[in-house]
Structure formats: C-alpha cells, structure tokens
Design a protein around this motif. Sequence first.
Motif, PDB file in Angstrom:
ATOM      1  N   ASN A  41      11.275   4.376   3.439  1.00 56.37           N
ATOM      2  CA  ASN A  41      11.792   5.878   1.869  1.00 56.37           C
ATOM      3  C   ASN A  41      13.423   4.669   2.643  1.00 56.37           C
ATOM      4  OD1 ASN A  41      10.992   7.303   0.720  1.00 56.37           O
ATOM      5  ND2 ASN A  41      10.057   8.268   2.340  1.00 56.37           N
ATOM      6  N   ASP A  42      13.999   3.657   2.172  1.00 54.43           N
ATOM      7  CA  ASP A  42      15.022   3.169   2.699  1.00 54.43           C
ATOM      8  C   ASP A  42      15.458   2.364   3.888  1.00 54.43           C
ATOM      9  OD1 ASP A  42      16.787   4.984   1.060  1.00 54.43           O
ATOM     10  OD2 ASP A  42      16.262   6.068   1.746  1.00 54.43           O
ATOM     11  N   GLY A  43      14.396   2.027   3.691  1.00 55.43           N
ATOM     12  CA  GLY A  43      13.516   0.826   4.758  1.00 55.43           C
ATOM     13  C   GLY A  43      13.567   1.164   6.054  1.00 55.43           C
ATOM     14  N   VAL A  44      13.751   2.746   5.783  1.00 54.06           N
ATOM     15  CA  VAL A  44      13.179   2.940   7.319  1.00 54.06           C
ATOM     16  C   VAL A  44      10.690   3.353   6.806  1.00 54.06           C
ATOM     17  CG1 VAL A  44      12.535   5.120   8.652  1.00 54.06           C
ATOM     18  CG2 VAL A  44      14.577   4.679   8.175  1.00 54.06           C
ATOM     19  N   ILE A  45      10.024   2.954   7.876  1.00 51.82           N
ATOM     20  CA  ILE A  45       8.532   3.188   7.767  1.00 51.82           C
ATOM     21  C   ILE A  45       7.749   4.635   7.166  1.00 51.82           C
ATOM     22  CG2 ILE A  45       8.358   3.308  10.136  1.00 51.82           C
ATOM     23  CD1 ILE A  45       5.431   1.762   9.813  1.00 51.82           C
ATOM     24  N   ALA A  46       7.954   4.524   6.084  1.00 49.81           N
ATOM     25  CA  ALA A  46       7.309   6.161   6.058  1.00 49.81           C
ATOM     26  C   ALA A  46       6.116   6.585   5.510  1.00 49.81           C
ATOM     27  CB  ALA A  46       7.432   6.480   4.264  1.00 49.81           C
ATOM     28  N   GLY A  47       4.792   5.060   5.402  1.00 53.16           N
ATOM     29  CA  GLY A  47       3.873   5.012   5.075  1.00 53.16           C
ATOM     30  C   GLY A  47       2.925   3.718   5.007  1.00 53.16           C
ATOM     31  N   ILE A  48       1.597   3.410   4.507  1.00 53.52           N
ATOM     32  CA  ILE A  48       0.736   2.560   5.165  1.00 53.52           C
ATOM     33  C   ILE A  48       0.449   2.348   3.603  1.00 53.52           C
ATOM     34  CG2 ILE A  48      -0.914   2.590   6.709  1.00 53.52           C
ATOM     35  CD1 ILE A  48      -0.787  -0.361   6.919  1.00 53.52           C
ATOM     36  N   VAL A  49      -0.156   1.853   2.521  1.00 57.21           N
ATOM     37  CA  VAL A  49      -1.249   1.605   1.306  1.00 57.21           C
ATOM     38  C   VAL A  49      -1.796   0.635   1.464  1.00 57.21           C
ATOM     39  CG1 VAL A  49       0.134   0.586   0.294  1.00 57.21           C
ATOM     40  CG2 VAL A  49      -1.241   2.279  -0.810  1.00 57.21           C
ATOM     41  N   THR A  50      -3.349   0.655   1.613  1.00 62.38           N
ATOM     42  CA  THR A  50      -4.754  -0.660   1.001  1.00 62.38           C
ATOM     43  C   THR A  50      -4.725  -0.600  -0.005  1.00 62.38           C
ATOM     44  OG1 THR A  50      -6.365   0.885   2.008  1.00 62.38           O
ATOM     45  CG2 THR A  50      -5.351  -0.259   3.516  1.00 62.38           C
ATOM     46  N   ASP A  51      -5.743  -1.714  -0.541  1.00 60.54           N
ATOM     47  CA  ASP A  51      -6.834  -1.447  -1.331  1.00 60.54           C
ATOM     48  C   ASP A  51      -7.168  -0.396  -1.398  1.00 60.54           C
ATOM     49  OD1 ASP A  51      -7.725  -2.927   0.959  1.00 60.54           O
ATOM     50  OD2 ASP A  51      -8.690  -4.770  -0.026  1.00 60.54           O
ATOM     51  N   ARG A  52      -7.959   0.067  -0.669  1.00 61.52           N
ATOM     52  CA  ARG A  52      -9.101   1.087  -0.999  1.00 61.52           C
ATOM     53  C   ARG A  52      -7.981   2.366  -0.957  1.00 61.52           C
ATOM     54  NH1 ARG A  52     -11.750   5.199   1.964  1.00 61.52           N
ATOM     55  NH2 ARG A  52     -14.150   4.670   0.982  1.00 61.52           N
ATOM     56  N   ASP A  53      -6.911   2.169  -0.738  1.00 62.09           N
ATOM     57  CA  ASP A  53      -6.219   3.540  -0.859  1.00 62.09           C
ATOM     58  C   ASP A  53      -5.602   3.811  -2.387  1.00 62.09           C
ATOM     59  OD1 ASP A  53      -5.830   4.494   1.755  1.00 62.09           O
ATOM     60  OD2 ASP A  53      -4.261   3.202   1.971  1.00 62.09           O
ATOM     61  N   ALA A  72       0.075   7.058  -3.511  1.00 55.96           N
ATOM     62  CA  ALA A  72      -1.500   6.246  -2.924  1.00 55.96           C
ATOM     63  C   ALA A  72      -1.424   6.761  -1.437  1.00 55.96           C
ATOM     64  CB  ALA A  72      -1.604   4.984  -3.764  1.00 55.96           C
ATOM     65  N   CYS A  73      -0.733   6.464  -0.385  1.00 56.04           N
ATOM     66  CA  CYS A  73      -0.231   5.550   1.440  1.00 56.04           C
ATOM     67  C   CYS A  73      -1.295   7.225   1.874  1.00 56.04           C
ATOM     68  CB  CYS A  73       1.183   5.509   1.567  1.00 56.04           C
ATOM     69  SG  CYS A  73       2.365   7.062   1.427  1.00 56.04           S
ATOM     70  N   SER A  74      -1.988   6.530   2.709  1.00 56.07           N
ATOM     71  CA  SER A  74      -1.996   7.352   4.047  1.00 56.07           C
ATOM     72  C   SER A  74      -0.920   8.221   4.755  1.00 56.07           C
ATOM     73  CB  SER A  74      -2.458   6.927   5.113  1.00 56.07           C
ATOM     74  OG  SER A  74      -4.076   5.571   4.392  1.00 56.07           O
ATOM     75  N   ASP A  75      -1.161   9.103   4.730  1.00 54.54           N
ATOM     76  CA  ASP A  75      -0.173  10.070   5.391  1.00 54.54           C
ATOM     77  C   ASP A  75       0.123  10.599   6.812  1.00 54.54           C
ATOM     78  OD1 ASP A  75      -1.893  11.738   5.288  1.00 54.54           O
ATOM     79  OD2 ASP A  75      -0.925  13.222   3.855  1.00 54.54           O
ATOM     80  N   ASP A  76      -1.530   9.442   7.534  1.00 58.84           N
ATOM     81  CA  ASP A  76      -1.263  10.368   8.759  1.00 58.84           C
ATOM     82  C   ASP A  76      -0.910   8.389   9.409  1.00 58.84           C
ATOM     83  OD1 ASP A  76      -1.738  11.608  11.745  1.00 58.84           O
ATOM     84  OD2 ASP A  76      -3.690  11.416  11.001  1.00 58.84           O
ATOM     85  N   LEU A  77       0.069   8.830   9.697  1.00 59.04           N
ATOM     86  CA  LEU A  77       0.705   7.103   9.854  1.00 59.04           C
ATOM     87  C   LEU A  77       0.326   7.251  11.156  1.00 59.04           C
ATOM     88  CD1 LEU A  77       1.485   5.127   9.032  1.00 59.04           C
ATOM     89  CD2 LEU A  77       4.229   5.340   9.655  1.00 59.04           C
ATOM     90  N   MET A 101      -2.442  -1.789  11.580  1.00 56.29           N
ATOM     91  CA  MET A 101      -1.866   0.067  12.162  1.00 56.29           C
ATOM     92  C   MET A 101       0.161  -1.197  12.009  1.00 56.29           C
ATOM     93  SD  MET A 101      -2.160   1.768  15.735  1.00 56.29           S
ATOM     94  CE  MET A 101      -3.373   1.932  15.383  1.00 56.29           C
ATOM     95  N   PRO A 102       1.074  -0.769  11.285  1.00 58.29           N
ATOM     96  CA  PRO A 102       2.249  -1.211  11.616  1.00 58.29           C
ATOM     97  C   PRO A 102       2.969  -1.399  12.840  1.00 58.29           C
ATOM     98  CG  PRO A 102       1.460   0.539   9.582  1.00 58.29           C
ATOM     99  CD  PRO A 102       0.514   0.797  10.860  1.00 58.29           C
ATOM    100  N   VAL A 103       3.702  -2.184  13.495  1.00 60.32           N
ATOM    101  CA  VAL A 103       3.923  -3.109  14.705  1.00 60.32           C
ATOM    102  C   VAL A 103       5.535  -1.786  13.751  1.00 60.32           C
ATOM    103  CG1 VAL A 103       4.585  -3.734  16.348  1.00 60.32           C
ATOM    104  CG2 VAL A 103       2.082  -3.773  14.703  1.00 60.32           C
ATOM    105  N   VAL A 104       6.085  -1.019  14.879  1.00 60.31           N
ATOM    106  CA  VAL A 104       7.594  -0.117  14.788  1.00 60.31           C
ATOM    107  C   VAL A 104       8.309  -0.751  15.559  1.00 60.31           C
ATOM    108  CG1 VAL A 104       8.510   1.239  13.579  1.00 60.31           C
ATOM    109  CG2 VAL A 104       6.449   1.090  12.794  1.00 60.31           C
ATOM    110  N   GLU A 105       9.718  -0.965  15.876  1.00 62.17           N
ATOM    111  CA  GLU A 105      10.894  -1.610  16.108  1.00 62.17           C
ATOM    112  C   GLU A 105      12.030  -0.805  16.107  1.00 62.17           C
ATOM    113  OE1 GLU A 105      11.625  -4.418  20.208  1.00 62.17           O
ATOM    114  OE2 GLU A 105      11.680  -5.236  17.223  1.00 62.17           O
ATOM    115  N   ASN A 106      12.562   0.338  15.937  1.00 63.63           N
ATOM    116  CA  ASN A 106      13.535   1.287  15.711  1.00 63.63           C
ATOM    117  C   ASN A 106      13.678   1.653  14.277  1.00 63.63           C
ATOM    118  OD1 ASN A 106      15.413   0.945  18.254  1.00 63.63           O
ATOM    119  ND2 ASN A 106      15.269  -1.642  17.272  1.00 63.63           N
ATOM    120  N   ASP A 107      12.169   2.052  14.147  1.00 57.17           N
ATOM    121  CA  ASP A 107      12.224   2.705  12.697  1.00 57.17           C
ATOM    122  C   ASP A 107      12.161   1.913  11.238  1.00 57.17           C
ATOM    123  OD1 ASP A 107      12.040   5.443  13.639  1.00 57.17           O
ATOM    124  OD2 ASP A 107      13.930   6.011  13.405  1.00 57.17           O
ATOM    125  N   ARG A 108      11.746   0.604  11.831  1.00 55.24           N
ATOM    126  CA  ARG A 108      11.612  -0.581  11.300  1.00 55.24           C
ATOM    127  C   ARG A 108      10.218  -1.132  11.003  1.00 55.24           C
ATOM    128  NH1 ARG A 108      15.985   1.320   7.494  1.00 55.24           N
ATOM    129  NH2 ARG A 108      17.282   0.870   8.283  1.00 55.24           N
TER     130      ARG A 108
END
Length: 138
Positions: A41-53, A72-77, A101-108
């Motif tokens: 959302n506006d460049g800030v990580i909000a979730g992840i979606v997989t092919d299974r999702d 479709a995305c997982s909400d329990d990130l 698992m997303p790897v995040v630094e400074n919300d990115r």
Amino acid sequence: MSKTVADVMTADPMTIDASQPVSVAARIMSDEDTGAVIITNDGVIAGIVTDRDIAVRIVAEDKGPETPVRDACSDDLVTVGPDTSIEQVVQLMRSKAVRRMPVVENDRAVGIVSIGDLAIDRDAGSALADISAAEGNR
C-alpha cells in the motif's frame, strides 16, 4: 552455511499494489517464475499473495480475475529483517506454518526467503533443495 537471512534471501522481490487485480499478480508469478508476490500500500508492505492463495481464495470461490489482490492475500503477515538469523527464521516458519517470508527493512520489502532457499543453504543434497534449485515448470 549462511548466518543471516540476507545471505539466502531473494533480493528485490516482486511487488504489487493491493488494489491491482489478481490477474496481474498471476501474470507476474508466471513471468517471473515465482510462487509469491508481496502486496504493498503506497510502497509499504501490506501482505503476501501466493499462487495457492489465488487458487483457494479466488478461483475456488468463483471470484473473477479482476478481484483486488488484497482479497486474496494472507492477512496474518509475518516478516523478518535481513539480519535475522537463519535459526530464527526456521523457527518462525515452523511456528507459523509458512513457506515464504518477506524480508523487510524500514517498512519496505527488500527480499523474500523461502523454505527452498533454506534447504539449498542447509542441505544442498536434499530432495527439497534439488526441487527448489530446478528450473520452474512452464
């Protein structure tokens, strides 16, 4: 063997804005030969979606390809930082039962780490490592 997530992650993961349709996420997955796309959302990580999702939450529920990817995305990130130890990420994946698992630094999003990445690093001769290192199906 690697010590931190930064040593094994895939850098610069594919991202898509949460308002985009799932068809765009599916096209990215196909074009980039990946099973997951990070949602922002506006460049800030909000979730992840997989092919299974997409298969379970969109196709199986008879929702159309124009459905926003946020539906479709997982909400329990669960995320980790690049300096997270391999042992910590393994424990998190086990306890949360996640494969990526997303790897995040400074919300990115700066990367993504998968069980395949860990298998290649920890036991390169394992079946999972072989499968993970193989060229994708087309």
